[in-house]
Design an enzyme around this catalytic site. Structure first.
Site, PDB file in Angstrom:
ATOM      1  N   LYS A  34      -0.203  -5.876   3.783  1.00  0.00           N
ATOM      2  CA  LYS A  34      -1.347  -4.546   4.394  1.00  0.00           C
ATOM      3  C   LYS A  34      -2.277  -4.872   4.178  1.00  0.00           C
ATOM      4  CE  LYS A  34      -0.309  -0.003   4.076  1.00  0.00           C
ATOM      5  NZ  LYS A  34       0.515   1.645   3.358  1.00  0.00           N
ATOM      6  N   SER A 111       3.172   4.120   6.400  1.00  0.00           N
ATOM      7  CA  SER A 111       1.938   3.420   6.778  1.00  0.00           C
ATOM      8  C   SER A 111       2.008   1.639   6.969  1.00  0.00           C
ATOM      9  CB  SER A 111       1.001   4.410   6.492  1.00  0.00           C
ATOM     10  OG  SER A 111       0.926   3.494   4.636  1.00  0.00           O
ATOM     11  N   SER A 135       5.590   5.493   2.216  1.00  0.00           N
ATOM     12  CA  SER A 135       5.073   4.535   2.813  1.00  0.00           C
ATOM     13  C   SER A 135       5.612   3.162   3.109  1.00  0.00           C
ATOM     14  CB  SER A 135       3.507   3.919   3.043  1.00  0.00           C
ATOM     15  OG  SER A 135       2.659   5.102   3.526  1.00  0.00           O
TER      16      SER A 135
END
Length: 390
Positions: A34, A111, A135
């Site tokens: 990420k 996210s 997330s």
């Protein structure tokens, strides 16, 4: 390492590919990180072009990334995150919304949207994400993946762009439970044998799920009961979830503004209005509100300690149902987020590990069942996930 990114998961800025250490236990595997994790010599973008433009290249690689490299896995690149990790939708107005390969007409969740999308599409074997308020858990639910939010503080967070430090955790995704556990051996250390006790079914959490989702999860729930043992039904939250969710939201908002407020004020970044609104709301949290929210957090931790014994597993739906349709309105999306936080806030407030298992479908889209346990019980959950995947 050549990847055809057919789902728009990878960041358009930078081309980061690093081969893993030869001969390691994860040799031959690939992973994505990420775009909150630092990689030495590269700028971490945090999902926002103004962040990318105003920060220098990282001087060191995040230890979570380095541990996977040292174990032999090769880094295939950085993947998209919702802006500064402050969303559960998976939508990024700057870089686009990664495609949910398990349900292309639905949102991937955020996210850690790019992480989940890349794994679900088979572009990489695993991917690092973060989980503050859901997330990892929400994208795993939406994309039909195994995912883990680790015990708060169990995996080092150095070299990671924070959102709310007292909730932020490192997590990861996999298409099968065995891979989830293999990655755990690199990030958590050797397997720990933790005898399991009871399975506690959080009736009030299941009541938050759509009736059709509850029905879809019933076979998976019975499978979990059979695998774990003695079952008990309980109300996990005597205060009602709106109270817990509000406490979580206030603490998260305050910490997010404390962390990023100076940069936002100085830079005036272009940011999705709903995300900017969350930061602004965080700037307005009063000392009295924060004190009340922290008092709720203390009550949550006492409640969890009172009902969970070592080895017990708490069972709950990961989400209220499948992923939202891509056509959802902003107003409906915000309502969806607030409802979602009622299911995800418990692990955040209590610092619990939680795994998501893709054991059901509804209307052709995945629905996840979650197992949580006392802090430090990460291996208990990973091994139960392997048993249930059987």
């Amino acid at each position: 390492m050549s990847i055809q990114d057919r789902v728009g998961a990878f960041c358009p800025h930078g081309d980061i590919r690093i081969e893993g250490k030869p001969g390691g236990p994860l040799s031959g595997l690939t992973f994505a990180a990420k775009d909150l994790f630092d990689v030495a010599g590269h700028v971490t973008g945090a999902g926002n072009p103004d962040w990318l433009a105003t920060h220098a290249p990282a001087s060191a690689t995040a230890s979570a990334v380095q541990k996977l490299l040292d174990a032999g896995a090769s880094l295939a690149g950085k993947v998209i995150t919702d802006e500064l990790a402050y969303s559960l939708s998976g939508v990024n107005m700057h870089y686009g919304t990664p495609v949910n390969a398990a349900a292309p007409d639905r949102l991937p969740g955020g996210s850690s949207s790019g992480s989940a999308a890349a794994v679900a599409a088979g572009l990489v074997d695993t991917a690092l994400g973060t989980d503050t308020g859901g997330s990892v858990r929400v994208p795993a639910n939406n994309c039909g993946l195994y995912g883990i939010r680790t015990t708060h503080g169990r995996v080092a967070k150095d070299g990671l762009v924070p959102l709310a430090d007292s909730f932020d955790t490192v997590g990861w995704f996999a298409r099968d439970a065995a891979m989830l556990a293999r990655v755990g051996e690199a990030l958590l250390g050797p397997r720990e044998r933790i005898p399991h006790g009871r399975i506690l079914i959080a009736s009030d959490c299941f009541a938050l799920a759509d009736p059709a989702a509850r029905a879809a999860l019933e076979p998976a729930l019975q499978q979990a009961i059979k695998a774990v043992g003695p079952r008990h039904y309980l109300t996990i939250n005597p205060d009602g979830f709106p109270a817990w969710q509000t406490a979580f939201r206030l603490i998260q908002g305050h910490e997010a503004w404390t962390t990023h407020g100076d940069w936002i004020t100085r830079t005036q970044p272009k940011m999705a209005p709903e995300i900017m609104e969350r930061f602004v709301a965080g700037s307005k949290v009063t000392a009295e509100e924060l004190a009340r929210a922290n008092a709720v957090r203390v009550r949550v931790r006492k409640r969890i300690a009172a009902v969970l014994q070592p080895g017990d597993v708490l069972c709950l739906p990961t989400s209220s149902g499948p992923a939202a349709q891509k056509t959802i309105s902003k107003e409906a999306e915000n309502a969806y987020r607030m409802a979602m936080l009622q299911l995800t806030c418990t692990a955040g407030l209590a610092g619990l590990p939680q795994v998501t298992l893709p054991l059901a479908k509804l209307d052709g889209a995945p629905v996840g069942l979650s197992l949580a346990a006392l802090p430090g019980s990460d291996w208990l959950l990973l091994e139960l996930a392997e048993r249930l995947a059987g």
